[in-house]
Design an enzyme around this catalytic site. Structure first.
Site, PDB file in Angstrom:
ATOM      1  CD  GLN A 100      -2.426  -1.195   2.789  1.00  5.41           C
ATOM      2  OE1 GLN A 100      -3.374  -0.517   3.123  1.00  5.41           O
ATOM      3  NE2 GLN A 100      -1.853  -2.043   3.626  1.00  5.41           N
ATOM      4  CG  ASN A 101       4.139   1.232   2.391  1.00 12.34           C
ATOM      5  OD1 ASN A 101       3.060   1.441   2.937  1.00 12.34           O
ATOM      6  ND2 ASN A 101       5.109   0.544   2.947  1.00 12.34           N
ATOM      7  CG  ASP A 103       7.735   3.976   0.973  1.00 11.23           C
ATOM      8  OD1 ASP A 103       7.930   3.023   0.208  1.00 11.23           O
ATOM      9  OD2 ASP A 103       7.513   3.837   2.197  1.00 11.23           O
ATOM     10  CG  HIS A 118      -2.798   2.605  -1.883  1.00 17.93           C
ATOM     11  ND1 HIS A 118      -2.810   2.564  -0.512  1.00 17.93           N
ATOM     12  CD2 HIS A 118      -3.892   1.901  -2.284  1.00 17.93           C
ATOM     13  CE1 HIS A 118      -3.852   1.858  -0.092  1.00 17.93           C
ATOM     14  NE2 HIS A 118      -4.512   1.440  -1.144  1.00 17.93           N
ATOM     15  CB  CYS A 129      -2.731  15.028 -21.694  1.00 16.54           C
ATOM     16  SG  CYS A 129      -1.094  15.013 -20.948  1.00 16.54           S
ATOM     17  CB  CYS A 147       1.483  18.243 -17.985  1.00 18.28           C
ATOM     18  SG  CYS A 147       1.569  17.235 -19.444  1.00 18.28           S
ATOM     19  N   GLY A 186       2.793  -4.416   8.975  1.00 17.49           N
ATOM     20  CA  GLY A 186       2.836  -2.963   9.176  1.00 17.49           C
ATOM     21  C   GLY A 186       1.667  -2.206   8.575  1.00 17.49           C
ATOM     22  CG  ASN A 212       0.534  -3.814  12.625  1.00 17.16           C
ATOM     23  OD1 ASN A 212       1.008  -3.394  11.570  1.00 17.16           O
ATOM     24  ND2 ASN A 212      -0.272  -3.095  13.365  1.00 17.16           N
TER      25      ASN A 212
HETATM   26  P1  OAD Z   1      -1.311   3.148   8.969  1.00 16.32           P
HETATM   27  O1  OAD Z   1      -0.573   4.383   9.370  1.00 16.32           O
HETATM   28  O2  OAD Z   1      -2.795   3.183   9.025  1.00 16.32           O
HETATM   29  O3  OAD Z   1      -0.876   1.933   9.887  1.00 16.32           O
HETATM   30  C1  OAD Z   1       0.465   1.617  10.135  1.00 16.32           C
HETATM   31  C2  OAD Z   1       0.512   0.401  11.056  1.00 16.32           C
HETATM   32  O4  OAD Z   1       1.870   0.034  11.202  1.00 16.32           O
HETATM   33  C3  OAD Z   1      -0.049   0.642  12.477  1.00 16.32           C
HETATM   34  O5  OAD Z   1      -0.971  -0.385  12.791  1.00 16.32           O
HETATM   35  C4  OAD Z   1       1.191   0.568  13.366  1.00 16.32           C
HETATM   36  O6  OAD Z   1       0.942  -0.081  14.612  1.00 16.32           O
HETATM   37  C5  OAD Z   1       2.134  -0.276  12.546  1.00 16.32           C
HETATM   38  N1  OAD Z   1       3.558  -0.007  12.764  1.00 16.32           N
HETATM   39  C6  OAD Z   1       4.168   1.156  13.042  1.00 16.32           C
HETATM   40  N2  OAD Z   1       5.503   1.007  13.103  1.00 16.32           N
HETATM   41  C7  OAD Z   1       5.738  -0.311  12.858  1.00 16.32           C
HETATM   42  C8  OAD Z   1       6.921  -1.109  12.754  1.00 16.32           C
HETATM   43  N3  OAD Z   1       8.133  -0.597  12.926  1.00 16.32           N
HETATM   44  N4  OAD Z   1       6.770  -2.410  12.469  1.00 16.32           N
HETATM   45  C9  OAD Z   1       5.549  -2.966  12.284  1.00 16.32           C
HETATM   46  N5  OAD Z   1       4.410  -2.268  12.369  1.00 16.32           N
HETATM   47  C10 OAD Z   1       4.500  -0.960  12.638  1.00 16.32           C
HETATM   48  O7  OAD Z   1      -0.773   2.754   7.533  1.00 16.32           O
HETATM   49  P2  OAD Z   1      -1.435   1.812   6.412  1.00 16.32           P
HETATM   50  O8  OAD Z   1      -2.182   0.692   7.031  1.00 16.32           O
HETATM   51  O9  OAD Z   1      -0.375   1.496   5.449  1.00 16.32           O
HETATM   52  O10 OAD Z   1      -3.542   5.239   1.508  1.00 16.32           O
HETATM   53  O11 OAD Z   1      -2.456   2.812   5.752  1.00 16.32           O
HETATM   54  C11 OAD Z   1      -3.208   2.369   4.681  1.00 16.32           C
HETATM   55  C12 OAD Z   1      -3.448   3.482   3.699  1.00 16.32           C
HETATM   56  O12 OAD Z   1      -4.032   4.600   4.359  1.00 16.32           O
HETATM   57  C13 OAD Z   1      -2.196   4.052   3.067  1.00 16.32           C
HETATM   58  O13 OAD Z   1      -1.733   3.297   1.987  1.00 16.32           O
HETATM   59  C14 OAD Z   1      -2.654   5.391   2.622  1.00 16.32           C
HETATM   60  C15 OAD Z   1      -3.394   5.812   3.848  1.00 16.32           C
HETATM   61  O14 OAD Z   1      -4.305   6.778   3.667  1.00 16.32           O
HETATM   62  C16 OAD Z   1      -3.387   5.968   0.417  1.00 16.32           C
HETATM   63  O15 OAD Z   1      -2.456   6.731   0.266  1.00 16.32           O
HETATM   64  C17 OAD Z   1      -4.437   5.731  -0.594  1.00 16.32           C
END
Ligand code: OAD
Length: 247
Positions: A100-101, A103, A118, A129, A147, A186, A212
């Protein structure tokens, strides 16, 4: 150290492994996660900025947030968790990483069987365009990039309320339902449709492992929940697996 014996046996018995990652996997590289205090930028929440409406109303504000995130990401490196996922890709014949990252750190680490659900924050897309272009991070960032056709660029990422690329999403569904071993790492597992992938994997018969920082809505549904940092737990799993493989 946690008991990884059952997981290691699963790893030894299959070549078909799928991984879903979220922002937590990049946290130890220094990229802030979305949810929680560290995820805030100024007083805004991602849900307020990562939307088509926010961009329409105030493209400069949205671009400022993205430029801030991009320069932050440009200056960080993959961590030990990312590195283990590269080792997995090299070891397992049928390995896929769904992230989902936005980066790009998995690609930078070396993963190539990669689905970026994403999009990618370093890429622009023209709102007129639809042409795509990569940002040149060595140049000064414009407040509002345009652009060559004159249209405004937007970040080539999926915003709240937008559809994911259907081809990418269908591939993610197939990879999840066909996997024997599925890691979800994560992610707070609240943003759909990504959050449904571990459940699809489970329904398809996979052994599902969650790594997580905190429990999530899917923790009680997985086969193995490992609470802690991905950059510590993944190297421990890999060490246990390599040790067992050499016996
Ligand atoms: P979140 O910020 O919602 O969740 C991150 C999770 O990682 C949390 O549950 C933390 O407990 C956990 N965490 C933090 N540090 C950690 C580590 N070192 N090791 C393991 N776990 C750790 O991020 P996402 O679930 O990725 O969407 O968010 C989903 C989507 O929401 C993203 O892709 C983005 C956002 O809006 C879009 O950009 C469309």
């Amino acid at each position: 150290m946690m008991d990884y014996s059952q997981l290691v046996e699963k790893m030894k018995s299959t070549q078909c492994v799928t991984v879903l990652t979220g922002a937590g996997v990049s946290a130890e590289s220094g990229v802030p996660t979305f949810r929680g205090e560290a995820g805030l930028w100024r007083e805004y929440r991602p849900e307020q900025l990562a939307t088509p409406d926010a961009f329409e109303q105030d493209p400069k504000l949205v671009w400022e947030w993205y430029q801030w995130r991009r320069s932050l990401i440009y200056n960080v490196k993959p961590n030990r968790g990312h590195d283990v996922l590269v080792k997995m890709e090299r070891k397992f014949k049928d390995f896929h990483l769904i992230t989902q990252n936005v980066d790009g750190l998995h690609y930078l680490a070396g993963n190539r069987n990669l689905l970026e659900l994403h999009g990618n924050i370093m890429r622009h897309r023209c709102v007129s365009c639809q042409k795509k272009a990569y940002a040149d991070m060595t140049e000064k960032q414009e407040a509002l990039p345009h652009c060559s056709c004159g249209g405004l660029y937007r970040p080539d990422v999926v915003w709240f309320g937008e559809m994911l690329d259907p081809d990418v999403l269908n591939q993610a569904f197939d990879l999840s339902s066909q996997s024997d071993l599925f890691f979800v790492i994560g992610t707070s597992a609240v943003v759909q449709p990504a959050a449904s992938l571990p459940l699809i994997a489970k329904k398809g018969g996979a052994y599902v492992v969650e790594i997580n920082g905190d429990p999530t809505p899917i923790t009680s549904l997985v086969d193995l929940s490992l609470i802690g940092r991905a950059g510590e737990i993944l190297p421990q799993i890999w060490k246990a697996y390599m040790h067992r493989s050499q016996e």
